[in-house]
Write a protein that holds these residues in place. Structure first.
Motif, PDB file in Angstrom:
ATOM      1  N   LEU A 226       0.808  -1.223   0.000  1.00 35.50           N
ATOM      2  CA  LEU A 226       0.000   0.000   0.000  1.00 35.50           C
ATOM      3  C   LEU A 226       0.843   1.276   0.000  1.00 35.50           C
ATOM      4  O   LEU A 226       0.293   2.382   0.108  1.00 35.50           O
ATOM      5  N   VAL A 227       2.165   1.132  -0.118  1.00 31.38           N
ATOM      6  CA  VAL A 227       3.040   2.306  -0.087  1.00 31.38           C
ATOM      7  C   VAL A 227       2.751   3.237  -1.268  1.00 31.38           C
ATOM      8  O   VAL A 227       2.662   4.465  -1.112  1.00 31.38           O
ATOM      9  N   GLU A 228       2.594   2.684  -2.462  1.00 30.72           N
ATOM     10  CA  GLU A 228       2.337   3.519  -3.635  1.00 30.72           C
ATOM     11  C   GLU A 228       1.009   4.261  -3.500  1.00 30.72           C
ATOM     12  O   GLU A 228       0.896   5.439  -3.867  1.00 30.72           O
ATOM     13  N   ALA A 229      -0.024   3.582  -2.987  1.00 28.35           N
ATOM     14  CA  ALA A 229      -1.314   4.249  -2.768  1.00 28.35           C
ATOM     15  C   ALA A 229      -1.164   5.389  -1.773  1.00 28.35           C
ATOM     16  O   ALA A 229      -1.765   6.469  -1.938  1.00 28.35           O
ATOM     17  N   MET A 230      -0.369   5.175  -0.729  1.00 27.42           N
ATOM     18  CA  MET A 230      -0.134   6.234   0.253  1.00 27.42           C
ATOM     19  C   MET A 230       0.535   7.439  -0.411  1.00 27.42           C
ATOM     20  O   MET A 230       0.160   8.596  -0.153  1.00 27.42           O
ATOM     21  N   HIS A 231       1.529   7.197  -1.276  1.00 29.34           N
ATOM     22  CA  HIS A 231       2.198   8.301  -1.954  1.00 29.34           C
ATOM     23  C   HIS A 231       1.242   9.067  -2.863  1.00 29.34           C
ATOM     24  O   HIS A 231       1.289  10.307  -2.926  1.00 29.34           O
ATOM     25  N   ARG A 232       0.370   8.352  -3.570  1.00 35.42           N
ATOM     26  CA  ARG A 232      -0.588   9.043  -4.448  1.00 35.42           C
ATOM     27  C   ARG A 232      -1.505   9.950  -3.638  1.00 35.42           C
ATOM     28  O   ARG A 232      -1.768  11.097  -4.035  1.00 35.42           O
ATOM     29  N   TYR A 233      -1.968   9.451  -2.505  1.00 32.61           N
ATOM     30  CA  TYR A 233      -2.844  10.282  -1.674  1.00 32.61           C
ATOM     31  C   TYR A 233      -2.074  11.471  -1.093  1.00 32.61           C
ATOM     32  O   TYR A 233      -2.571  12.615  -1.088  1.00 32.61           O
ATOM     33  N   ALA A 234      -0.862  11.216  -0.595  1.00 35.27           N
ATOM     34  CA  ALA A 234      -0.072  12.297   0.009  1.00 35.27           C
ATOM     35  C   ALA A 234       0.250  13.385  -1.004  1.00 35.27           C
ATOM     36  O   ALA A 234       0.270  14.583  -0.668  1.00 35.27           O
ATOM     37  N   ASP A 235       0.501  12.982  -2.259  1.00 33.39           N
ATOM     38  CA  ASP A 235       0.826  13.979  -3.291  1.00 33.39           C
ATOM     39  C   ASP A 235      -0.350  14.894  -3.597  1.00 33.39           C
ATOM     40  O   ASP A 235      -0.155  16.031  -4.047  1.00 33.39           O
ATOM     41  N   SER A 236      -1.577  14.410  -3.348  1.00 37.44           N
ATOM     42  CA  SER A 236      -2.748  15.215  -3.711  1.00 37.44           C
ATOM     43  C   SER A 236      -3.416  15.900  -2.533  1.00 37.44           C
ATOM     44  O   SER A 236      -4.145  16.880  -2.717  1.00 37.44           O
ATOM     45  N   ARG A 237      -3.162  15.433  -1.299  1.00 41.15           N
ATOM     46  CA  ARG A 237      -3.996  15.921  -0.193  1.00 41.15           C
ATOM     47  C   ARG A 237      -3.663  17.348   0.227  1.00 41.15           C
ATOM     48  O   ARG A 237      -4.525  18.049   0.755  1.00 41.15           O
ATOM     49  N   VAL A 238      -2.424  17.800   0.029  1.00 39.06           N
ATOM     50  CA  VAL A 238      -2.055  19.146   0.474  1.00 39.06           C
ATOM     51  C   VAL A 238      -2.950  20.201  -0.182  1.00 39.06           C
ATOM     52  O   VAL A 238      -3.401  21.154   0.465  1.00 39.06           O
ATOM     53  N   ALA A 239      -3.233  19.980  -1.472  1.00 41.89           N
ATOM     54  CA  ALA A 239      -4.021  20.984  -2.201  1.00 41.89           C
ATOM     55  C   ALA A 239      -5.521  20.756  -2.070  1.00 41.89           C
ATOM     56  O   ALA A 239      -6.310  21.624  -2.479  1.00 41.89           O
ATOM     57  N   THR A 240      -5.929  19.611  -1.482  1.00 43.44           N
ATOM     58  CA  THR A 240      -7.362  19.289  -1.473  1.00 43.44           C
ATOM     59  C   THR A 240      -7.949  19.172  -0.071  1.00 43.44           C
ATOM     60  O   THR A 240      -9.131  18.851   0.070  1.00 43.44           O
ATOM     61  N   ASN A 241      -7.144  19.415   0.967  1.00 41.25           N
ATOM     62  CA  ASN A 241      -7.676  19.400   2.335  1.00 41.25           C
ATOM     63  C   ASN A 241      -8.549  20.619   2.574  1.00 41.25           C
ATOM     64  O   ASN A 241      -8.143  21.759   2.298  1.00 41.25           O
ATOM     65  N   ASP A 242      -9.704  20.386   3.136  1.00 39.05           N
ATOM     66  CA  ASP A 242     -10.560  21.490   3.563  1.00 39.05           C
ATOM     67  C   ASP A 242     -10.008  22.081   4.858  1.00 39.05           C
ATOM     68  O   ASP A 242      -9.229  21.438   5.578  1.00 39.05           O
ATOM     69  N   ALA A 243     -10.424  23.294   5.176  1.00 38.32           N
ATOM     70  CA  ALA A 243      -9.952  23.956   6.401  1.00 38.32           C
ATOM     71  C   ALA A 243     -10.347  23.197   7.653  1.00 38.32           C
ATOM     72  O   ALA A 243      -9.744  23.383   8.722  1.00 38.32           O
ATOM     73  N   THR A 244     -11.371  22.320   7.544  1.00 39.34           N
ATOM     74  CA  THR A 244     -11.807  21.557   8.720  1.00 39.34           C
ATOM     75  C   THR A 244     -11.077  20.222   8.865  1.00 39.34           C
ATOM     76  O   THR A 244     -11.335  19.497   9.832  1.00 39.34           O
ATOM     77  N   ALA A 245     -10.203  19.889   7.916  1.00 35.77           N
ATOM     78  CA  ALA A 245      -9.455  18.632   7.994  1.00 35.77           C
ATOM     79  C   ALA A 245      -8.465  18.694   9.159  1.00 35.77           C
ATOM     80  O   ALA A 245      -8.063  19.777   9.609  1.00 35.77           O
ATOM     81  N   PRO A 246      -8.037  17.525   9.670  1.00 38.44           N
ATOM     82  CA  PRO A 246      -7.182  17.508  10.865  1.00 38.44           C
ATOM     83  C   PRO A 246      -5.895  18.317  10.750  1.00 38.44           C
ATOM     84  O   PRO A 246      -5.548  19.060  11.677  1.00 38.44           O
ATOM     85  N   VAL A 247      -5.182  18.191   9.628  1.00 37.04           N
ATOM     86  CA  VAL A 247      -3.899  18.905   9.528  1.00 37.04           C
ATOM     87  C   VAL A 247      -4.090  20.417   9.516  1.00 37.04           C
ATOM     88  O   VAL A 247      -3.411  21.135  10.280  1.00 37.04           O
ATOM     89  N   PRO A 248      -4.980  20.988   8.690  1.00 32.55           N
ATOM     90  CA  PRO A 248      -5.181  22.437   8.763  1.00 32.55           C
ATOM     91  C   PRO A 248      -5.598  22.927  10.144  1.00 32.55           C
ATOM     92  O   PRO A 248      -5.154  23.996  10.599  1.00 32.55           O
ATOM     93  N   VAL A 249      -6.446  22.157  10.845  1.00 36.49           N
ATOM     94  CA  VAL A 249      -6.861  22.554  12.192  1.00 36.49           C
ATOM     95  C   VAL A 249      -5.666  22.547  13.147  1.00 36.49           C
ATOM     96  O   VAL A 249      -5.478  23.484  13.950  1.00 36.49           O
ATOM     97  N   ALA A 250      -4.855  21.479  13.088  1.00 36.83           N
ATOM     98  CA  ALA A 250      -3.696  21.385  13.988  1.00 36.83           C
ATOM     99  C   ALA A 250      -2.700  22.508  13.719  1.00 36.83           C
ATOM    100  O   ALA A 250      -2.130  23.090  14.653  1.00 36.83           O
ATOM    101  N   LEU A 251      -2.492  22.832  12.444  1.00 37.98           N
ATOM    102  CA  LEU A 251      -1.552  23.906  12.104  1.00 37.98           C
ATOM    103  C   LEU A 251      -2.098  25.264  12.534  1.00 37.98           C
ATOM    104  O   LEU A 251      -1.333  26.129  12.986  1.00 37.98           O
ATOM    105  N   ARG A 252      -3.413  25.440  12.392  1.00 36.14           N
ATOM    106  CA  ARG A 252      -4.016  26.741  12.717  1.00 36.14           C
ATOM    107  C   ARG A 252      -4.183  26.952  14.217  1.00 36.14           C
ATOM    108  O   ARG A 252      -3.846  28.023  14.750  1.00 36.14           O
ATOM    109  N   ASP A 253      -4.661  25.932  14.922  1.00 30.46           N
ATOM    110  CA  ASP A 253      -4.983  26.083  16.344  1.00 30.46           C
ATOM    111  C   ASP A 253      -3.881  25.585  17.275  1.00 30.46           C
ATOM    112  O   ASP A 253      -3.929  25.856  18.483  1.00 30.46           O
ATOM    113  N   GLY A 254      -2.930  24.841  16.746  1.00 25.29           N
ATOM    114  CA  GLY A 254      -1.847  24.322  17.585  1.00 25.29           C
ATOM    115  C   GLY A 254      -2.319  23.307  18.600  1.00 25.29           C
ATOM    116  O   GLY A 254      -1.776  23.215  19.705  1.00 25.29           O
ATOM    117  N   ARG A 255      -3.349  22.488  18.258  1.00 26.14           N
ATOM    118  CA  ARG A 255      -3.858  21.479  19.190  1.00 26.14           C
ATOM    119  C   ARG A 255      -4.063  20.154  18.455  1.00 26.14           C
ATOM    120  O   ARG A 255      -4.260  20.139  17.226  1.00 26.14           O
TER     121      ARG A 255
END
Length: 602
Positions: A226-255
């Motif tokens: 599943l490594v290749e599938a993980m890379h495909r998702y990782a390559d696309s998720r930065v530009a497609t995460n909504d502001a409510t997704a976990p990473v944007p929330v953690a970066l914005r709120d620091g929690r």
């Protein structure tokens, strides 16, 4: 009885001092010592008796000057026998090289930093009480140990002793892996590889650069299929995460953001692209936990842990360990960033100090500098060449003790003092070194350095005779060498004075030599020839033999050969080289040979 060899019989190293029959007796030298020095200092004679101690030195040792002078050092401090201080004194006496040690002295209940070197007066030891700094270090170590213990106790309280042990080993492994490199991308990749599979089925580690750009640098999955599938998702998720997704929330709120059970509504609301949702589908995530990477109040990344259906939600122990791991990883990354930035600033500082040498008429100058391959690539070696108002050329090479940013900063101060005093006074090299020595002490510059100063003189009478005259003096620095046009190499020797920075009031000596047309003068620091296990004379002999084989080479070629054959693939210490070739008087000005600063090898 512990007897020292006579001081004049000791080998002289790069910072040592010789002795000849014209040297004043030791008592005269001690009478000239500066009683008001703030730096604690004492002098031992050949029978280990305290020949001199200044008031500052007596105070640090909890003694009176009168009680110490004339006493046997081993009888006064018997606990030092066989310890690190005795080893230091005997090593300096045996090798002739200045050295230092930091150790605990139980009778006085203090930590001391001692530095020793040989002079005509005997074995000079300067020292400082560093107990407060050591105690502060111990407190910091104790605080770290207390935090480690708190993690272990929390794991035991959860009733998962075996799992807690594995988690603690993971934290230690993360520390070791991430602190052993200054490359942030490599450190992040190591971090991701270590948290899988102990804390999650797969993970992504995001970092945000100074321009605000987010990248998924660390990627790891427990299932190779599943490594290749993980890379495909990782390559696309930065530009497609909504502001409510976990990473944007953690970066914005620091929690942290923990979702124990992912549902279809999470995928629809947090991922805005059908392509990204399709890339995520083969990975079948069922639980996610995201932790901000925060250090010193700044959030610059996030750790995302993902589990599949079989593993289910993250356990409380996993979440606790992940949060701690994220904090440690963040601190390691921030330290790496700060260390890299500090090193870049320090290197720029040193490069600015290692400026191109002057190129006088009828002289060609070439320089080389190579930092040590271990530790930070910055140090206290320097070279300099400039014209005095009367047209004479001054050459300087030196070495501030130490190899770090502090040594480089001190080097800048020492170099500036040498240059300024030499330009203003236009005195003989020995007098110049004396002025610099007293200026360092008077201005409180915390540095001790060796230095060699040469003055290339060429007055009207010399021009008429077609000769140049070289005057030079040494403050604990290796003697220069002169390559004659016929291939013979001369060691330009003169009585070596003590290093700069001690306020020594004794006389220093100048040497004088003629430089014929075509001769090459070579100045260098001790890193060029000093090697572990190799006698100093053997190291200098290698340099001499190499110069003899270099007659006929250009000045650049001579410098390149010196570094290539003497240093090879590894440099134990910083190395600076300054070479000067005397071209025929009245001939065209030779081509300039600018500085070359070589990076560490290996």
């Amino acid at each position: 009885m512990r007897h020292l060899l006579p001081v004049g019989a000791a080998d002289r190293g790069s910072c040592g001092m010789g002795r000849d029959d014209t040297t004043p007796v030791r008592g005269d030298l001690l009478l000239q010592a500066v009683e008001g020095m703030d730096r604690p200092l004492f002098v031992l004679d050949e029978y280990w008796r305290c020949a001199y101690v200044n008031p500052a030195g007596a105070r640090v040792l909890d003694r009176e000057v009168a009680d110490l002078v004339g006493s046997d050092i081993w009888a006064e401090f018997p606990e030092a026998v066989g310890g690190p201080f005795e080893s230091l004194y005997r090593s300096v006496l045996r090798t002739g090289r200045a050295d230092g040690v930091e150790a605990w002295f139980e009778p006085l209940g203090k930590w001391f930093r001692a530095d020793a070197f040989l002079t005509d007066a005997g074995l000079v030891v300067s020292y400082d009480d560093v107990s407060e700094r050591r105690r502060a270090d111990d407190e910091r170590v104790a605080a770290v140990a207390a935090r480690e213990q708190a993690v272990a106790e929390a794991a035991r309280a959860a009733g998962a002793a075996e799992e807690a042990g594995r988690h603690l080993m993971l934290l230690g492994d993360i520390n070791l892996a991430m602190t052993s490199t200054f490359d942030t991308d490599e450190a992040v990749a190591r971090f991701a590889e270590r948290v899988v599979p102990l804390l999650a089925d797969w993970c992504l580690v995001s970092v945000v650069d100074a321009h605000g750009t987010r990248r998924d640098v660390g990627r790891a999955h427990r299932d190779p299929a599943l490594v290749e599938a993980m890379h495909r998702y990782a390559d696309s998720r930065v530009a497609t995460n909504d502001a409510t997704a976990p990473v944007p929330v953690a970066l914005r709120d620091g929690r942290p953001v923990v979702i124990p059970e992912l549902g279809e509504h999470h995928f629809r609301t947090m991922i805005t692209s059908d392509e990204s949702r399709a890339a995520l589908a083969p990975l079948a995530p069922s639980a996610v936990a995201t932790f901000p990477l925060m250090a010193r109040g700044e959030v610059f990344g996030a750790l995302t842990l993902v589990n599949g259906v079989e593993r289910g939600p993250h356990t409380p122990a996993e979440l606790r360990t992940a949060e701690i791991a994220a904090r440690r990883a963040a601190l390691a990354l921030d330290n790496a960033r700060l260390a890299l930035a500090s090193q870049q600033v320090a290197e720029r500082l040193q490069m600015s100090l290692l400026s191109p040498p002057v190129q006088p008429d009828n002289l060609e100058l070439a320089v080389r500098y190579r930092p040590a391959t271990q530790g930070i690539s910055i140090g206290g070696d320097w070279y300099d060449a400039f014209l005095q108002p009367d047209g004479d050329t001054v050459l300087v090479i030196g070495d501030v003790m130490g190899h770090d940013i502090e040594a480089a900063a001190a080097m800048g101060q020492v170099k500036t003092l040498v240059r300024g005093i030499a330009f203003d006074r236009q005195e003989a090299p020995a007098d110049l070194l004396s002025r610099v020595d007293h200026a360092l002490v008077g201005l409180g510059v915390p540095a001790m350095a060796t230095a060699l100063v040469c003055r290339m003189e060429h007055d009207e009478d010399d021009r008429a005779a077609g000769v140049r005259r070289l005057h030079w003096a040494s403050a604990g620095h290796p003697d220069p060498m002169l390559l004659l046009p016929d291939g013979r190499v001369l060691d330009l020797t003169v009585r070596v004075g003590p290093p700069l920075g001690i306020g020594w009031s004794g006389a220093r000596r100048d040497g004088t030599a003629e430089l014929p047309d075509g001769a090459t003068l070579l100045l260098f620091t001790d890193g060029l020839f000093e090697r572990r296990g190799v006698p100093l004379d053997d190291g200098r002999a290698q340099v001499r033999a190499l110069l003899e084989r270099s007659a006929g080479l250009s000045l650049r070629e001579v410098c390149d050969r010196l570094l290539e054959e003497m240093l090879g693939e590894g440099v134990e210490d910083d190395v600076a080289v300054l070479a000067v070739r005397a071209h025929p008087l009245g001939a065209d000005r030779p081509a300039e040979a600018g500085p070359e600063v070589l990076p560490p090898v290996g």
